[in-house]
Design a protein around this motif. Structure first.
Motif, mmCIF file in Angstrom:
data_model
loop_
_atom_site.group_PDB
_atom_site.id
_atom_site.type_symbol
_atom_site.label_atom_id
_atom_site.label_comp_id
_atom_site.label_asym_id
_atom_site.label_seq_id
_atom_site.Cartn_x
_atom_site.Cartn_y
_atom_site.Cartn_z
ATOM 1 N N SER A 170 -0.358 21.887 -1.030
ATOM 2 C CA SER A 170 -1.118 21.533 -2.226
ATOM 3 C C SER A 170 -2.612 21.451 -1.917
ATOM 4 N N PRO A 171 -3.441 21.952 -2.828
ATOM 5 C CA PRO A 171 -4.892 21.801 -2.616
ATOM 6 C C PRO A 171 -5.391 20.394 -2.921
ATOM 7 N N TRP A 172 -4.552 19.554 -3.551
ATOM 8 C CA TRP A 172 -5.046 18.298 -4.101
ATOM 9 C C TRP A 172 -4.950 17.167 -3.084
ATOM 10 N N ILE A 173 -5.851 17.229 -2.109
ATOM 11 C CA ILE A 173 -6.032 16.174 -1.110
ATOM 12 C C ILE A 173 -7.320 15.437 -1.454
ATOM 13 N N ILE A 174 -7.237 14.121 -1.664
ATOM 14 C CA ILE A 174 -8.396 13.333 -2.087
ATOM 15 C C ILE A 174 -8.502 12.090 -1.215
ATOM 16 N N GLY A 175 -9.697 11.764 -0.804
ATOM 17 C CA GLY A 175 -9.949 10.538 -0.062
ATOM 18 C C GLY A 175 -10.314 9.400 -1.002
ATOM 19 N N VAL A 176 -10.101 8.195 -0.543
ATOM 20 C CA VAL A 176 -10.371 7.004 -1.342
ATOM 21 C C VAL A 176 -11.192 6.033 -0.497
ATOM 22 N N ALA A 177 -12.295 5.574 -1.062
ATOM 23 C CA ALA A 177 -13.108 4.561 -0.373
ATOM 24 C C ALA A 177 -12.480 3.201 -0.622
ATOM 25 N N GLY A 178 -11.453 2.913 0.137
ATOM 26 C CA GLY A 178 -10.729 1.659 -0.031
ATOM 27 C C GLY A 178 -9.492 1.670 0.843
ATOM 28 N N GLY A 207 -5.294 1.300 1.830
ATOM 29 C CA GLY A 207 -4.135 2.023 1.327
ATOM 30 C C GLY A 207 -3.743 1.575 -0.066
ATOM 31 N N SER A 208 -3.956 0.310 -0.377
ATOM 32 C CA SER A 208 -3.640 -0.192 -1.714
ATOM 33 C C SER A 208 -4.499 0.479 -2.779
ATOM 34 N N ALA A 209 -5.723 0.862 -2.440
ATOM 35 C CA ALA A 209 -6.566 1.589 -3.396
ATOM 36 C C ALA A 209 -6.007 2.984 -3.645
ATOM 37 N N ALA A 210 -5.465 3.617 -2.604
ATOM 38 C CA ALA A 210 -4.820 4.913 -2.799
ATOM 39 C C ALA A 210 -3.568 4.760 -3.664
ATOM 40 N N MET A 211 -2.810 3.678 -3.436
ATOM 41 C CA MET A 211 -1.665 3.395 -4.303
ATOM 42 C C MET A 211 -2.122 3.258 -5.750
ATOM 43 N N GLU A 212 -3.213 2.507 -5.942
ATOM 44 C CA GLU A 212 -3.689 2.270 -7.302
ATOM 45 C C GLU A 212 -4.234 3.545 -7.932
ATOM 46 N N MET A 213 -4.840 4.423 -7.139
ATOM 47 C CA MET A 213 -5.281 5.699 -7.693
ATOM 48 C C MET A 213 -4.088 6.487 -8.226
ATOM 49 N N SER A 214 -2.997 6.490 -7.477
ATOM 50 C CA SER A 214 -1.818 7.226 -7.944
ATOM 51 C C SER A 214 -1.309 6.649 -9.257
ATOM 52 N N ILE A 215 -1.236 5.330 -9.345
ATOM 53 C CA ILE A 215 -0.693 4.689 -10.536
ATOM 54 C C ILE A 215 -1.635 4.821 -11.727
ATOM 55 N N THR A 216 -2.919 4.556 -11.526
ATOM 56 C CA THR A 216 -3.846 4.531 -12.654
ATOM 57 C C THR A 216 -4.068 5.911 -13.249
ATOM 58 N N ASN A 217 -3.753 6.974 -12.488
ATOM 59 C CA ASN A 217 -3.900 8.336 -13.012
ATOM 60 C C ASN A 217 -2.608 8.900 -13.598
ATOM 61 N N LEU A 218 -1.467 8.441 -13.128
ATOM 62 C CA LEU A 218 -0.190 8.981 -13.594
ATOM 63 C C LEU A 218 0.485 8.115 -14.651
ATOM 64 N N VAL A 219 0.028 6.881 -14.800
ATOM 65 C CA VAL A 219 0.676 5.934 -15.712
ATOM 66 C C VAL A 219 -0.333 5.480 -16.759
ATOM 67 N N TRP A 220 0.106 5.433 -18.005
ATOM 68 C CA TRP A 220 -0.705 4.900 -19.098
ATOM 69 C C TRP A 220 0.194 4.083 -20.014
#
Length: 401
Positions: free
Chosen positions: A68-76, A78-91
Protein backbone atom coordinates in the motif's frame (compact mmCIF):
# COMPACT_ATOMS: atom_id res chain seq x y z
CA UNK A 1 6.58 40.89 39.42
CA UNK A 2 3.52 38.84 40.58
CA UNK A 3 5.00 35.46 39.58
CA UNK A 4 8.28 34.65 41.31
CA UNK A 5 11.13 33.06 39.43
CA UNK A 6 10.98 29.30 40.09
CA UNK A 7 13.76 27.31 41.68
CA UNK A 8 14.65 24.53 39.27
CA UNK A 9 16.51 21.30 39.90
CA UNK A 10 18.96 20.58 37.08
CA UNK A 11 18.51 17.52 34.92
CA UNK A 12 21.87 16.25 36.13
CA UNK A 13 20.51 16.25 39.67
CA UNK A 14 17.21 14.64 38.68
CA UNK A 15 18.47 11.87 36.40
CA UNK A 16 20.37 8.85 37.74
CA UNK A 17 24.15 9.06 37.60
CA UNK A 18 24.18 5.60 36.01
CA UNK A 19 21.62 5.15 33.21
CA UNK A 20 18.91 2.62 33.95
CA UNK A 21 18.59 -0.43 31.72
CA UNK A 22 15.10 -0.09 30.27
CA UNK A 23 13.63 -3.60 30.35
CA UNK A 24 9.97 -2.82 30.92
CA UNK A 25 7.04 -2.75 28.51
CA UNK A 26 8.47 0.35 26.79
CA UNK A 27 10.24 2.59 26.03
CA UNK A 28 13.21 0.37 25.22
CA UNK A 29 16.95 1.08 24.86
CA UNK A 30 17.75 2.81 21.57
CA UNK A 31 20.78 2.02 19.38
CA UNK A 32 23.54 4.61 19.02
CA UNK A 33 22.58 5.35 15.40
CA UNK A 34 19.02 6.14 16.46
CA UNK A 35 20.19 8.36 19.33
CA UNK A 36 22.54 10.26 17.02
CA UNK A 37 19.82 10.82 14.42
CA UNK A 38 17.55 12.16 17.15
CA UNK A 39 20.07 14.93 17.85
CA UNK A 40 19.84 16.41 14.32
CA UNK A 41 17.47 19.11 13.06
CA UNK A 42 16.95 19.92 9.37
CA UNK A 43 14.32 21.79 7.33
CA UNK A 44 11.09 19.84 7.65
CA UNK A 45 9.99 20.84 4.12
CA UNK A 46 13.27 20.67 2.20
CA UNK A 47 14.37 18.24 -0.52
CA UNK A 48 16.44 16.26 1.97
CA UNK A 49 13.43 15.65 4.20
CA UNK A 50 11.35 14.59 1.19
CA UNK A 51 13.95 11.95 0.31
CA UNK A 52 14.09 10.77 3.94
CA UNK A 53 10.29 10.49 4.07
CA UNK A 54 10.35 8.43 0.88
CA UNK A 55 12.84 6.03 2.43
CA UNK A 56 10.85 5.82 5.68
CA UNK A 57 7.79 4.82 3.66
CA UNK A 58 9.73 2.28 1.61
CA UNK A 59 11.25 0.65 4.70
CA UNK A 60 7.91 0.76 6.50
CA UNK A 61 6.25 -1.15 3.65
CA UNK A 62 8.79 -3.92 4.19
CA UNK A 63 8.26 -3.94 7.95
CA UNK A 64 4.44 -3.82 7.69
CA UNK A 65 4.59 -6.26 4.74
CA UNK A 66 2.31 -4.17 2.57
CA UNK A 67 2.43 -2.77 -0.94
CA UNK A 68 0.00 0.00 0.00
CA UNK A 69 1.22 3.53 -0.72
CA UNK A 70 -0.64 4.86 2.33
CA UNK A 71 2.10 5.02 4.96
CA UNK A 72 1.70 8.04 7.26
CA UNK A 73 3.69 9.20 10.26
CA UNK A 74 2.12 10.70 13.36
CA UNK A 75 3.69 13.26 15.67
CA UNK A 76 2.56 11.49 18.80
CA UNK A 77 2.64 8.18 20.66
CA UNK A 78 1.18 4.92 19.41
CA UNK A 79 -2.12 6.01 20.93
CA UNK A 80 -2.16 8.98 18.54
CA UNK A 81 -1.77 6.57 15.62
CA UNK A 82 -4.65 4.54 17.07
CA UNK A 83 -6.72 7.70 17.29
CA UNK A 84 -5.86 8.68 13.72
CA UNK A 85 -7.23 5.35 12.53
CA UNK A 86 -10.44 5.75 14.52
CA UNK A 87 -11.10 9.44 13.89
CA UNK A 88 -10.77 8.94 10.11
CA UNK A 89 -12.68 5.67 9.73
CA UNK A 90 -15.44 6.22 12.30
CA UNK A 91 -18.11 8.93 12.41
CA UNK A 92 -21.44 9.32 14.22
CA UNK A 93 -23.47 6.15 13.83
CA UNK A 94 -20.63 3.97 12.51
CA UNK A 95 -20.92 0.48 13.94
CA UNK A 96 -17.68 -0.63 15.59
CA UNK A 97 -16.84 -3.98 17.18
CA UNK A 98 -13.86 -3.87 19.54
CA UNK A 99 -12.23 -7.10 20.68
CA UNK A 100 -11.15 -6.27 24.24
CA UNK A 101 -8.76 -8.39 26.29
CA UNK A 102 -6.90 -5.64 28.07
CA UNK A 103 -6.29 -1.94 28.57
CA UNK A 104 -5.09 -0.98 25.09
CA UNK A 105 -7.63 -2.93 23.07
CA UNK A 106 -10.32 -1.27 25.21
CA UNK A 107 -8.81 2.12 24.35
CA UNK A 108 -9.91 1.61 20.74
CA UNK A 109 -13.51 1.31 21.94
CA UNK A 110 -13.23 4.48 24.04
CA UNK A 111 -11.82 6.43 21.11
CA UNK A 112 -14.60 5.24 18.81
CA UNK A 113 -17.30 6.27 21.30
CA UNK A 114 -15.80 9.76 21.56
CA UNK A 115 -16.26 10.38 17.83
CA UNK A 116 -19.85 9.12 17.89
CA UNK A 117 -19.35 5.50 16.90
CA UNK A 118 -21.98 2.90 17.78
CA UNK A 119 -19.58 0.66 19.68
CA UNK A 120 -20.02 -2.90 20.89
CA UNK A 121 -17.26 -4.69 22.75
CA UNK A 122 -16.47 -8.39 22.71
CA UNK A 123 -15.00 -8.89 26.17
CA UNK A 124 -12.35 -11.61 26.46
CA UNK A 125 -11.00 -12.78 29.84
CA UNK A 126 -7.58 -11.31 30.64
CA UNK A 127 -4.78 -13.62 29.57
CA UNK A 128 -6.91 -15.29 26.88
CA UNK A 129 -7.54 -14.74 23.18
CA UNK A 130 -10.89 -14.32 21.50
CA UNK A 131 -12.79 -17.46 20.55
CA UNK A 132 -13.18 -17.45 16.76
CA UNK A 133 -16.65 -19.03 16.77
CA UNK A 134 -17.86 -16.40 19.23
CA UNK A 135 -16.29 -13.67 17.09
CA UNK A 136 -17.97 -14.98 13.93
CA UNK A 137 -21.37 -15.03 15.66
CA UNK A 138 -20.87 -11.51 17.03
CA UNK A 139 -19.86 -10.18 13.62
CA UNK A 140 -23.02 -11.65 12.11
CA UNK A 141 -25.16 -10.05 14.80
CA UNK A 142 -23.53 -6.62 15.00
CA UNK A 143 -22.59 -6.17 11.31
CA UNK A 144 -19.88 -3.59 12.10
CA UNK A 145 -18.17 -1.36 9.56
CA UNK A 146 -14.93 -1.46 11.59
CA UNK A 147 -13.39 -4.12 13.83
CA UNK A 148 -10.53 -3.23 16.20
CA UNK A 149 -8.11 -5.62 17.86
CA UNK A 150 -4.69 -5.54 19.52
CA UNK A 151 -2.26 -7.99 17.94
CA UNK A 152 -0.31 -7.89 21.19
CA UNK A 153 -2.17 -6.69 24.29
CA UNK A 154 0.76 -5.27 26.20
CA UNK A 155 -1.18 -4.67 29.42
CA UNK A 156 -2.03 -8.35 29.95
CA UNK A 157 0.93 -9.75 27.94
CA UNK A 158 -1.58 -11.52 25.69
CA UNK A 159 -0.82 -12.44 22.07
CA UNK A 160 -3.78 -12.61 19.68
CA UNK A 161 -1.84 -15.15 17.65
CA UNK A 162 -4.70 -15.87 15.25
CA UNK A 163 -4.93 -12.33 13.88
CA UNK A 164 -4.97 -13.72 10.33
CA UNK A 165 -8.12 -15.72 11.15
CA UNK A 166 -9.70 -12.73 12.91
CA UNK A 167 -9.09 -10.63 9.79
CA UNK A 168 -10.50 -13.35 7.52
CA UNK A 169 -13.75 -13.49 9.49
CA UNK A 170 -14.02 -9.70 9.58
CA UNK A 171 -13.50 -9.31 5.85
CA UNK A 172 -16.07 -12.04 5.18
CA UNK A 173 -18.48 -9.96 7.27
CA UNK A 174 -17.67 -6.88 5.17
CA UNK A 175 -15.86 -4.77 7.75
CA UNK A 176 -12.48 -3.09 7.93
CA UNK A 177 -9.86 -4.47 10.33
CA UNK A 178 -7.77 -2.10 12.49
CA UNK A 179 -4.90 -3.70 14.42
CA UNK A 180 -2.66 -2.31 17.17
CA UNK A 181 0.85 -3.65 16.58
CA UNK A 182 2.80 -1.33 18.87
CA UNK A 183 4.64 -4.15 20.65
CA UNK A 184 4.54 -6.76 17.87
CA UNK A 185 5.63 -5.00 14.69
CA UNK A 186 9.12 -6.28 13.81
CA UNK A 187 9.17 -8.62 16.83
CA UNK A 188 6.82 -11.30 15.48
CA UNK A 189 5.38 -11.99 12.01
CA UNK A 190 2.61 -9.67 10.86
CA UNK A 191 1.68 -9.84 7.17
CA UNK A 192 -0.64 -6.92 6.55
CA UNK A 193 -1.52 -7.62 2.91
CA UNK A 194 -1.51 -11.41 3.07
CA UNK A 195 -3.73 -11.44 6.17
CA UNK A 196 -6.08 -8.79 4.79
CA UNK A 197 -5.63 -6.20 7.53
CA UNK A 198 -6.79 -2.72 6.58
CA UNK A 199 -4.99 -0.59 9.17
CA UNK A 200 -1.93 -1.35 11.28
CA UNK A 201 -0.69 1.17 13.84
CA UNK A 202 2.56 1.18 15.77
CA UNK A 203 4.62 3.43 18.01
CA UNK A 204 8.33 4.03 17.72
CA UNK A 205 9.36 3.19 21.27
CA UNK A 206 8.78 -0.56 21.47
CA UNK A 207 9.45 -3.14 18.77
CA UNK A 208 11.15 -0.66 16.45
CA UNK A 209 13.59 0.55 19.16
CA UNK A 210 13.14 4.20 18.25
CA UNK A 211 12.15 7.15 20.43
CA UNK A 212 8.72 7.73 21.97
CA UNK A 213 6.50 10.32 20.31
CA UNK A 214 6.73 9.47 16.60
CA UNK A 215 4.47 6.72 15.28
CA UNK A 216 3.42 5.07 12.03
CA UNK A 217 0.14 4.01 10.49
CA UNK A 218 -0.30 1.86 7.37
CA UNK A 219 -3.66 1.88 5.58
CA UNK A 220 -4.98 -0.39 2.83
CA UNK A 221 -6.57 1.04 -0.28
CA UNK A 222 -9.96 -0.06 1.10
CA UNK A 223 -9.36 1.99 4.22
CA UNK A 224 -8.16 4.98 2.21
CA UNK A 225 -11.24 4.83 -0.02
CA UNK A 226 -13.45 5.03 3.10
CA UNK A 227 -11.47 8.05 4.30
CA UNK A 228 -11.85 9.74 0.91
CA UNK A 229 -15.61 9.18 1.01
CA UNK A 230 -16.31 10.38 4.55
CA UNK A 231 -19.56 12.33 4.79
CA UNK A 232 -17.75 15.14 6.66
CA UNK A 233 -14.25 16.13 7.72
CA UNK A 234 -12.96 14.30 10.81
CA UNK A 235 -13.15 16.25 14.10
CA UNK A 236 -9.37 16.22 14.77
CA UNK A 237 -7.42 18.56 12.51
CA UNK A 238 -3.93 17.32 13.38
CA UNK A 239 -5.04 13.69 12.94
CA UNK A 240 -6.85 14.23 9.63
CA UNK A 241 -5.25 11.59 7.39
CA UNK A 242 -5.92 13.53 4.18
CA UNK A 243 -4.20 16.60 5.60
CA UNK A 244 -1.33 14.45 6.87
CA UNK A 245 -0.94 13.00 3.38
CA UNK A 246 -0.08 16.47 2.12
CA UNK A 247 3.21 16.20 4.01
CA UNK A 248 3.79 12.45 3.81
CA UNK A 249 2.94 12.12 0.11
CA UNK A 250 3.28 15.57 -1.45
CA UNK A 251 6.09 17.24 0.55
CA UNK A 252 3.65 19.99 1.44
CA UNK A 253 2.89 21.69 4.75
CA UNK A 254 0.55 20.17 7.35
CA UNK A 255 2.23 21.16 10.60
CA UNK A 256 5.88 21.36 11.63
CA UNK A 257 6.99 17.76 11.51
CA UNK A 258 8.98 16.19 14.38
CA UNK A 259 12.15 16.30 12.31
CA UNK A 260 14.55 14.71 14.78
CA UNK A 261 12.05 11.98 15.61
CA UNK A 262 11.56 11.15 11.92
CA UNK A 263 15.32 10.88 11.49
CA UNK A 264 15.46 8.56 14.50
CA UNK A 265 12.62 6.47 13.05
CA UNK A 266 14.48 6.31 9.73
CA UNK A 267 17.53 4.84 11.43
CA UNK A 268 15.46 2.40 13.49
CA UNK A 269 13.72 1.11 10.35
CA UNK A 270 17.07 0.94 8.55
CA UNK A 271 18.44 -1.29 11.30
CA UNK A 272 15.41 -3.58 10.99
CA UNK A 273 15.90 -3.83 7.24
CA UNK A 274 19.61 -4.55 7.60
CA UNK A 275 18.94 -7.30 10.12
CA UNK A 276 16.04 -8.65 7.96
CA UNK A 277 12.67 -9.56 9.38
CA UNK A 278 13.43 -13.28 9.36
CA UNK A 279 16.52 -12.91 11.54
CA UNK A 280 14.80 -10.37 13.77
CA UNK A 281 11.83 -12.66 14.36
CA UNK A 282 14.20 -15.52 15.18
CA UNK A 283 16.14 -13.32 17.61
CA UNK A 284 13.01 -12.23 19.44
CA UNK A 285 11.49 -15.70 19.63
CA UNK A 286 14.77 -17.24 20.80
CA UNK A 287 15.63 -14.61 23.38
CA UNK A 288 12.12 -14.38 24.81
CA UNK A 289 11.75 -18.15 25.03
CA UNK A 290 15.11 -18.34 26.81
CA UNK A 291 14.07 -15.64 29.27
CA UNK A 292 10.74 -17.32 29.97
CA UNK A 293 12.43 -20.66 30.65
CA UNK A 294 14.95 -18.95 32.92
CA UNK A 295 12.18 -17.27 34.93
CA UNK A 296 10.45 -20.61 35.40
CA UNK A 297 13.80 -22.11 36.45
CA UNK A 298 13.96 -19.45 39.16
CA UNK A 299 10.81 -21.05 40.54
CA UNK A 300 8.38 -18.33 39.42
CA UNK A 301 5.23 -18.68 37.31
CA UNK A 302 4.52 -17.00 34.00
CA UNK A 303 1.17 -15.28 33.54
CA UNK A 304 -1.46 -16.48 31.08
CA UNK A 305 -2.06 -19.55 28.99
CA UNK A 306 1.05 -20.76 27.14
CA UNK A 307 -0.61 -20.45 23.72
CA UNK A 308 -1.66 -16.85 24.44
CA UNK A 309 1.60 -15.40 25.76
CA UNK A 310 3.40 -12.59 24.03
CA UNK A 311 7.05 -12.99 23.13
CA UNK A 312 7.56 -9.24 23.28
CA UNK A 313 6.32 -8.63 26.83
CA UNK A 314 6.64 -11.35 29.50
CA UNK A 315 4.16 -11.40 32.38
CA UNK A 316 5.37 -12.90 35.69
CA UNK A 317 3.11 -13.73 38.62
CA UNK A 318 4.22 -12.17 41.89
CA UNK A 319 4.44 -14.60 44.85
CA UNK A 320 1.99 -14.12 47.70
CA UNK A 321 3.13 -11.55 50.24
CA UNK A 322 5.20 -9.51 47.78
CA UNK A 323 3.94 -6.20 46.39
CA UNK A 324 4.55 -5.83 42.64
CA UNK A 325 5.17 -2.10 43.11
CA UNK A 326 7.88 -2.91 45.61
CA UNK A 327 9.48 -5.25 43.08
CA UNK A 328 9.66 -2.52 40.44
CA UNK A 329 10.99 0.06 42.90
CA UNK A 330 13.64 -2.25 44.37
CA UNK A 331 15.05 -3.53 41.08
CA UNK A 332 15.35 0.05 39.83
CA UNK A 333 16.91 1.50 42.98
CA UNK A 334 19.24 -1.39 43.86
CA UNK A 335 20.13 -2.92 40.49
CA UNK A 336 19.53 -0.04 38.03
CA UNK A 337 17.13 -2.06 35.87
CA UNK A 338 13.64 -0.84 35.01
CA UNK A 339 10.78 -3.32 34.60
CA UNK A 340 7.04 -2.62 34.53
CA UNK A 341 4.14 -3.15 36.86
CA UNK A 342 0.70 -3.95 35.52
CA UNK A 343 -2.76 -2.57 34.85
CA UNK A 344 -4.48 -4.15 37.83
CA UNK A 345 -3.10 -7.66 37.51
CA UNK A 346 -0.81 -9.08 40.19
CA UNK A 347 2.08 -9.40 37.76
CA UNK A 348 5.25 -7.62 36.74
CA UNK A 349 6.33 -7.34 33.11
CA UNK A 350 9.69 -7.66 31.40
CA UNK A 351 10.03 -6.39 27.85
CA UNK A 352 11.60 -8.37 25.01
CA UNK A 353 11.47 -5.86 22.18
CA UNK A 354 14.18 -4.65 19.87
CA UNK A 355 17.38 -3.88 21.76
CA UNK A 356 16.03 -5.58 24.89
CA UNK A 357 16.59 -8.91 23.11
CA UNK A 358 20.37 -8.97 23.51
CA UNK A 359 22.13 -11.64 25.55
CA UNK A 360 23.98 -9.18 27.81
CA UNK A 361 20.72 -7.39 28.64
CA UNK A 362 18.99 -10.69 29.40
CA UNK A 363 21.69 -11.87 31.82
CA UNK A 364 21.81 -8.53 33.65
CA UNK A 365 18.01 -8.40 33.90
CA UNK A 366 17.66 -11.98 35.09
CA UNK A 367 20.28 -11.45 37.80
CA UNK A 368 18.66 -8.18 38.89
CA UNK A 369 15.16 -9.68 38.89
CA UNK A 370 16.12 -12.87 40.69
CA UNK A 371 18.16 -10.94 43.25
CA UNK A 372 15.26 -8.53 43.82
CA UNK A 373 12.82 -11.36 44.45
CA UNK A 374 15.29 -12.95 46.86
CA UNK A 375 15.86 -9.62 48.63
CA UNK A 376 12.10 -9.28 49.10
CA UNK A 377 11.75 -12.75 50.59
CA UNK A 378 10.79 -14.96 47.64
CA UNK A 379 12.33 -18.41 47.36
CA UNK A 380 14.15 -18.37 44.01
CA UNK A 381 16.97 -20.44 42.55
CA UNK A 382 19.13 -17.85 40.85
CA UNK A 383 21.92 -20.25 39.73
CA UNK A 384 19.33 -22.52 38.10
CA UNK A 385 17.79 -19.56 36.30
CA UNK A 386 21.15 -18.35 34.99
CA UNK A 387 22.08 -21.86 33.86
CA UNK A 388 18.78 -22.24 32.01
CA UNK A 389 19.18 -18.87 30.32
CA UNK A 390 22.67 -19.85 29.15
CA UNK A 391 21.46 -23.24 27.91
CA UNK A 392 18.45 -21.81 26.09
CA UNK A 393 20.38 -18.98 24.43
CA UNK A 394 22.78 -21.52 22.96
CA UNK A 395 19.82 -22.84 20.97
CA UNK A 396 19.09 -19.46 19.36
CA UNK A 397 19.72 -19.67 15.63
CA UNK A 398 22.42 -17.00 15.54
CA UNK A 399 24.36 -14.79 17.93
CA UNK A 400 21.75 -12.90 19.95
CA UNK A 401 24.43 -10.62 21.34
Amino acid sequence: MPIAQPVIETLDSLLPAEPLLMMGAGPVPIPARVAHANSIVINHLGDTMARIIGQVQSMARYVFQTASPWIIGVAGPGSAAMEMSITNLVWPGTKVLSVCNGYFSSRFADMARRVGGDVETLEVPLGEVVDLAQLEATLARVRPAVLTVAHGETSSTTFNHHLAEIARLARAAGCLVVADAVCTLSTTPLLMDEWGIDVVVTGGQKGLSSIPGVSLIALSQRAWDRIENRPADPPHWCLDAKLAAQFWHHASYHYTAPVSGILALHEALHLVCQETLERRFARHAGCSTAMQRAIEALGLALYGRPDSRLHSVIGIEVPAGIDRRQVCAHISRRYRVEISGSFGLDIVRIGQMGEQCRAHHLFRTLHAFGSTMRDLGAQVDLPAGAAELERSLQQVGYDAA
